[in-house]
Structure formats: C-alpha cells, structure tokens
Write a protein that holds these residues in place. Structure first.
Motif, PDB file in Angstrom:
ATOM      1  N   VAL A 232      -3.236   3.065  -6.975  1.00  0.00           N
ATOM      2  CA  VAL A 232      -2.339   2.369  -6.053  1.00  0.00           C
ATOM      3  C   VAL A 232      -2.760   2.724  -4.639  1.00  0.00           C
ATOM      4  N   PRO A 233      -2.751   1.778  -3.702  1.00  0.00           N
ATOM      5  CA  PRO A 233      -3.043   2.152  -2.306  1.00  0.00           C
ATOM      6  C   PRO A 233      -2.091   3.248  -1.842  1.00  0.00           C
ATOM      7  N   HIS A 234      -2.638   4.292  -1.252  1.00  0.00           N
ATOM      8  CA  HIS A 234      -1.824   5.444  -0.891  1.00  0.00           C
ATOM      9  C   HIS A 234      -1.009   5.220   0.378  1.00  0.00           C
ATOM     10  N   GLY A 235      -1.282   4.182   1.132  1.00  0.00           N
ATOM     11  CA  GLY A 235      -0.585   3.955   2.394  1.00  0.00           C
ATOM     12  C   GLY A 235       0.682   3.149   2.270  1.00  0.00           C
ATOM     13  N   VAL A 236       1.374   3.239   1.150  1.00  0.00           N
ATOM     14  CA  VAL A 236       2.535   2.369   0.929  1.00  0.00           C
ATOM     15  C   VAL A 236       3.721   2.723   1.828  1.00  0.00           C
ATOM     16  N   VAL A 237       3.754   3.949   2.373  1.00  0.00           N
ATOM     17  CA  VAL A 237       4.819   4.289   3.322  1.00  0.00           C
ATOM     18  C   VAL A 237       4.531   3.667   4.675  1.00  0.00           C
ATOM     19  N   GLU A 238       3.288   3.803   5.134  1.00  0.00           N
ATOM     20  CA  GLU A 238       2.928   3.397   6.493  1.00  0.00           C
ATOM     21  C   GLU A 238       2.556   1.925   6.620  1.00  0.00           C
ATOM     22  N   ASP A 239       2.235   1.268   5.548  1.00  0.00           N
ATOM     23  CA  ASP A 239       1.806  -0.133   5.577  1.00  0.00           C
ATOM     24  C   ASP A 239       2.848  -1.015   6.273  1.00  0.00           C
ATOM     25  N   PRO A 240       2.413  -2.000   7.091  1.00  0.00           N
ATOM     26  CA  PRO A 240       3.384  -2.903   7.743  1.00  0.00           C
ATOM     27  C   PRO A 240       4.281  -3.625   6.745  1.00  0.00           C
ATOM     28  N   ARG A 241       3.833  -3.739   5.502  1.00  0.00           N
ATOM     29  CA  ARG A 241       4.647  -4.363   4.451  1.00  0.00           C
ATOM     30  C   ARG A 241       5.267  -3.307   3.541  1.00  0.00           C
ATOM     31  N   GLY A 242       5.257  -2.047   3.998  1.00  0.00           N
ATOM     32  CA  GLY A 242       5.593  -0.946   3.114  1.00  0.00           C
ATOM     33  C   GLY A 242       6.969  -0.344   3.302  1.00  0.00           C
ATOM     34  N   PHE A 243       7.107   0.858   2.764  1.00  0.00           N
ATOM     35  CA  PHE A 243       8.397   1.515   2.602  1.00  0.00           C
ATOM     36  C   PHE A 243       9.110   1.756   3.930  1.00  0.00           C
ATOM     37  N   ALA A 244       8.431   2.354   4.888  1.00  0.00           N
ATOM     38  CA  ALA A 244       9.101   2.713   6.144  1.00  0.00           C
ATOM     39  C   ALA A 244       9.642   1.483   6.857  1.00  0.00           C
ATOM     40  N   ARG A 245       8.854   0.431   6.924  1.00  0.00           N
ATOM     41  CA  ARG A 245       9.302  -0.761   7.646  1.00  0.00           C
ATOM     42  C   ARG A 245      10.417  -1.485   6.899  1.00  0.00           C
ATOM     43  N   LEU A 246      10.264  -1.648   5.597  1.00  0.00           N
ATOM     44  CA  LEU A 246      11.217  -2.447   4.840  1.00  0.00           C
ATOM     45  C   LEU A 246      12.524  -1.713   4.579  1.00  0.00           C
ATOM     46  N   VAL A 247      12.450  -0.401   4.360  1.00  0.00           N
ATOM     47  CA  VAL A 247      13.632   0.361   3.968  1.00  0.00           C
ATOM     48  C   VAL A 247      14.238   1.124   5.150  1.00  0.00           C
ATOM     49  N   ALA A 248      13.402   1.648   6.019  1.00  0.00           N
ATOM     50  CA  ALA A 248      13.864   2.549   7.077  1.00  0.00           C
ATOM     51  C   ALA A 248      13.727   1.953   8.471  1.00  0.00           C
ATOM     52  N   ALA A 249      13.650   0.637   8.579  1.00  0.00           N
ATOM     53  CA  ALA A 249      13.560  -0.034   9.885  1.00  0.00           C
ATOM     54  C   ALA A 249      12.394   0.491  10.711  1.00  0.00           C
ATOM     55  N   GLY A 250      11.316   0.890  10.032  1.00  0.00           N
ATOM     56  CA  GLY A 250      10.113   1.344  10.711  1.00  0.00           C
ATOM     57  C   GLY A 250      10.103   2.815  11.065  1.00  0.00           C
ATOM     58  N   ARG A 251      11.184   3.541  10.780  1.00  0.00           N
ATOM     59  CA  ARG A 251      11.229   4.955  11.140  1.00  0.00           C
ATOM     60  C   ARG A 251      10.460   5.774  10.110  1.00  0.00           C
ATOM     61  N   PHE A 252       9.502   6.565  10.601  1.00  0.00           N
ATOM     62  CA  PHE A 252       8.762   7.477   9.737  1.00  0.00           C
ATOM     63  C   PHE A 252       8.122   8.552  10.599  1.00  0.00           C
ATOM     64  N   ASP A 253       8.494   9.799  10.355  1.00  0.00           N
ATOM     65  CA  ASP A 253       7.960  10.933  11.097  1.00  0.00           C
ATOM     66  C   ASP A 253       7.044  11.725  10.179  1.00  0.00           C
ATOM     67  N   PRO A 254       5.725  11.526  10.306  1.00  0.00           N
ATOM     68  CA  PRO A 254       4.814  12.229   9.392  1.00  0.00           C
ATOM     69  C   PRO A 254       4.872  13.734   9.527  1.00  0.00           C
ATOM     70  N   ALA A 255       5.387  14.234  10.661  1.00  0.00           N
ATOM     71  CA  ALA A 255       5.474  15.687  10.838  1.00  0.00           C
ATOM     72  C   ALA A 255       6.402  16.328   9.816  1.00  0.00           C
ATOM     73  N   ALA A 256       7.331  15.546   9.255  1.00  0.00           N
ATOM     74  CA  ALA A 256       8.232  16.101   8.247  1.00  0.00           C
ATOM     75  C   ALA A 256       7.487  16.557   7.008  1.00  0.00           C
ATOM     76  N   LEU A 257       6.286  16.013   6.790  1.00  0.00           N
ATOM     77  CA  LEU A 257       5.495  16.407   5.622  1.00  0.00           C
ATOM     78  C   LEU A 257       4.619  17.621   5.903  1.00  0.00           C
ATOM     79  N   ASP A 258       4.511  17.996   7.183  1.00  0.00           N
ATOM     80  CA  ASP A 258       3.655  19.131   7.530  1.00  0.00           C
ATOM     81  C   ASP A 258       4.146  20.436   6.920  1.00  0.00           C
ATOM     82  N   GLY A 259       5.461  20.526   6.731  1.00  0.00           N
ATOM     83  CA  GLY A 259       6.026  21.785   6.274  1.00  0.00           C
ATOM     84  C   GLY A 259       6.007  21.991   4.779  1.00  0.00           C
TER      85      GLY A 259
END
Length: 476
Positions: A232-259
């Motif tokens: 599966v393409p791994h960019g499904v969160v960041e994709d313009p047709r993906g999770f962050a845009r469709l579910v979270a109104a485009g909000r996604f902070d990749p720094a949350a995964l740093d920890g």
C-alpha cells in the motif's frame, strides 16, 4: 550508515510508525510504561469478561462463530477462532459496558481494541506473556501518537476516534505480534488507515461496541494481508486525497511521531481507568455529588435540585436526558447523578431495566439539569486541567445552596485508582463470568503475566491454569 540531510523530507507517517514497530522489543519499554500496560491488560480483560454476557457481545460472538474459521485464539464466550474472529467477538465484549479505559490522546478507548487483538495474535503465534505486553504497548502507542498528530478536532467534529484510530492500534499490535519488518508493518498501517472510520452518532446503542469490534477485525486483517504481501502507498496520511485532509481538515503534525519510543503516551497524557460503568463525561459530576453528600450528611430526600455546569464536550456526549435503555443510561448525566444521590455510587448492578423503571430513580432524574459552559474551552488552563470536569450547584429542600467543583474524576490520571481499587474492580467484573474463586485465580495469573511462557489457557479460571514460578526463566 546513511545520514539524512536536515532538509530531507521525512518518511511517510505510516513508514515511521512501521519502522518503530519493527524495532520495538520488550527491553526497550521502560518499567513504568510496562506497569501501566499491565494495568490496561488486567482491567480490560476483567471488563471484557463482564461484558461477554451482554446482548451486543453475544451477537458479536454468534456472528464470529458463523463467519470465521476455527483457530488458536480464545473467545471469551467459549471456543477458539482465527485471530480476526476472536478479536471481533472479544473487543465487542470489552467495550459493551463502557467500563473500559480511555486516553485524552485522541479521546480514544485504546485498550478495549488493542488488548483483545494483541491477545488473539500472540496466541496464534505461540507467543509469551512478554510478547503480549509488548504488542499491547505497540498498538497503544501507535494509535495514540497518530491521534495526537491530527488533534482532538477530529473527535469534536463527530468522528468516533476509538473506531477511527483503533483500527491502527489493532494493525500495529498485529504487526508487532507477527514480527513484521518496517516496510511490511507500514503496509499494514497504511491499509488500516485507508478503510477506517466511525461516527459518534452511535453512542448509547449496541452499534458502539460493534463498531469497535469491526475496527479491531479490520486492523487484524490489515496486518495479515500485509504479511501475505499486500503493498500500500505509505503516504496515505499526507496524500492530498488522504487521511489528514479528509478526516482532520488537513491538520497533521508529523512531530507527534518523533517521540515514539521516547515519549510514551501510556504515561503522558496517560490512561484514565473508570470507576463507574458509564461514559467518562459523567464521572466528575458523580464524584462531586457523592463527596458533597457525604461531607454534608445529605440524603437524596434533602436535595431539591442539582444543576451541573460542564464543558461543551460533556453535553455533546451525554445526550440522553431521560434514558429508556441501559445503553442510553450510560450516556445520561441525570441518570448518573440520580444514582449517586439514591445509591451513593453507580455500579454495574444499576444498569438494568428494573433500575431504570424505578419511580424513585425517575423522580430523582427530574431534579438534575445540565448546562454547557462555552467559556470552559476558551480558558486554556481549565480546558487542560478539567477537560470533562463539572461545577455542581446543589439546592437543598431548606433553601441552602452548596457549590462543588470537580476537575478530574477518580480513576483519571490526576486521581488514579489504588492497586486495591483496581483489584476490586477486576474481581467484581470477572467474578460475574467465572465466579469469585475463578476471578481470584485469574487475577493472580494476569498480575504475573510476564512469567508466562505461553498463553493457552490464560483466560481459563481453573486451578490448573499454567503459571510459571520462576520469572527469570522467561526473561530475554
């Protein structure tokens, strides 16, 4: 070793989670985190045993037996199925009573999905108690980190985050139990995300635990399909047709995964363990009324009215002013406060048709009102320290007005239950299914989970339950 330049793009979210899952070992988990995870396992399995007898759980178990193949994973309702089937049935049982834990990392009931899934997958792979604990940590941390990355606006918009992120938690727990490499684990996470969902409109009905069950089964299937070679393409969160845009109104902070692997959500923001078998939004009001009545020596008959001023999220969750069913009662502030007034607490024994039909309870509910305070969330400190708090104003029959504020209910991270209270909850819940002696034996076994060299019979309350007596024998 290849160094990534500072300005190089980060790997996709699914791949970052997958790589962390692939590298996670029990030795990487700090002991305070492991202790919380063990509490989650014990509490969830106790609640699930109690919930296995509910209508929703029986429906899920019957459906699972009909459509899933036999396998190595135990059903709480009896028998063994493939991991997907066991997860579907057991997650429904774990969430059926709304007595399972919660985290403010996404407003997620994480353990109800992750614990039964991890158990089913580790049973299939002939894993150990240490493997089970590791898979639970993997699933919990993955779903909580992603939930934080997109923010709590998802919940407030109407998504039911337990189903939404629980699919990811299930896939992550499954990937860890299977020992998938980073790329394959990322495929599992990405596929789970592509098909996830869930709406809060289901609250107060049997659909709620069954949606959790469905999310769990989908996550297990994602891990199994990835292990079989699904890519599966791994960019499904960041994709313009993906999770962050469709579910979270485009909000996604990749720094949350740093920890991941450094900041543990099981500790911060932590896990809220329920003392009462109703929506957590009602708990602060229950505590405030209980404490006030004890301190002032009040009986229910001394109270003319109880006015509850609460955050908007509490009003949004507790939508049943006059509940007609036990399911609706779990999302009713008048019911919860009336129980506190009449019985001094709220337990599983109060969530039945007879209690709901009691004229004394119906009359007490008429004395309870709830108002949303829109300024609650505008105050950053109050929103942070009392996200589901309650201001209680009691009017007595003599005309006295008594005020009480409760920021955090018993069982929340700010006011954790004691070891004795946790044990009492488990014994009460599990005792409904296996009797007092069986519950005692099971509790002892679960508390020594990491001494188990295998999991067959883990939930068998018989005296012959296999428990290793030498802890070091199974250390790795």
């Amino acid at each position: 070793m290849t160094l990534i330049p500072d300005d190089a793009p980060l790997p996709a979210a699914a791949r970052r989670i997958g790589d962390w899952l692939a590298g996670l070992r029990r030795s990487d988990i700090p002991e305070p985190v492991a202790a919380v995870a063990l509490d989650c396992i014990v509490d969830t399995l106790g609640v699930a045993l109690a919930g296995a007898g509910t209508e929703a759980a029986r429906l899920a178990a019957d459906e699972a037996r009909e459509i899933y193949a036999a396998g190595a994973s135990q059903l709480l309702a009896g028998g063994r199925l493939c991991p997907e089937g066991a997860a579907f049935a057991n997650v429904a049982a774990a969430h059926a009573l709304d007595f399972d834990d919660n985290s403010y990392a996404g407003f997620v009931h994480g353990s109800a999905i992750v614990v039964p899934v991890a158990l089913a997958m580790v049973e299939m792979t002939d894993g150990t108690g240490r493997d089970l604990l590791t898979a639970v940590v993997a699933g919990a941390e993955a779903q909580y980190a992603l939930a934080e990355a997109v923010g709590n606006g998802v919940y407030h918009a109407g998504w039911w985050t337990t189903a939404l992120f629980g699919t990811v938690g299930a896939a992550a727990a499954g990937a860890r139990a299977f020992g998938l490499d980073g790329r394959t684990a990322a495929d599992a996470i990405a596929f789970a995300l592509c098909g996830t969902g869930g709406m809060r409109a289901c609250f107060g009905t049997g659909a709620k635990p069954l949606l959790a069950a469905q999310a769990a089964a989908n996550g297990v299937r994602a891990a199994r399909l990835a292990a079989r070679g699904l890519t599966v393409p791994h960019g499904v969160v960041e994709d313009p047709r993906g999770f962050a845009r469709l579910v979270a109104a485009g909000r996604f902070d990749p720094a949350a995964l740093d920890g991941l692997g450094r900041r543990w959500r099981l500790l911060d923001p932590g896990i809220d363990t329920k003392l009462y078998p109703v929506c957590l939004s009602a708990h602060a009001a229950i505590d405030a009324v209980r404490d006030l009545m004890v301190e002032r020596g009040l009986a229910a008959g001394n109270i003319r009215a109880v006015h509850c001023r609460v955050p908007p999220v509490v009003v949004a969750n507790l939508t049943y002013d006059r509940p007609a069913t036990p399911g609706e009662a779990r999302f009713s502030l008048p019911f919860a406060v009336a129980c506190a007034m009449l019985y001094g607490t709220l337990g599983l024994e109060h969530l039945d048709d007879a209690t709901l039909a009691d004229p004394a309870l119906r009359e007490a509910m008429e004395r309870v009102s709830m108002t949303a305070d829109p300024g609650w969330t505008a105050d950053a400190d109050r929103a942070r320290l009392a996200p589901e708090g309650a201001e209680i104003h009691v009017e007595t029959v003599t005309g006295e007005r008594i005020d009480r504020f409760c920021a955090s209910a018993r069982g929340t991270v700010a006011r954790p239950l004691s070891a004795a209270e946790l044990a009492a909850k488990f014994l009460t819940c599990a005792g409904r299914a296996v009797g007092p002696e069986g519950a005692e034996r099971l509790h002892r076994s679960l508390r020594r989970l990491e001494t188990l060299s295998g999991l067959p019979g883990l939930l068998d309350p018989s005296p012959t339950m296999a428990v290793a007596h030498d802890v070091d024998e199974y250390r790795s």
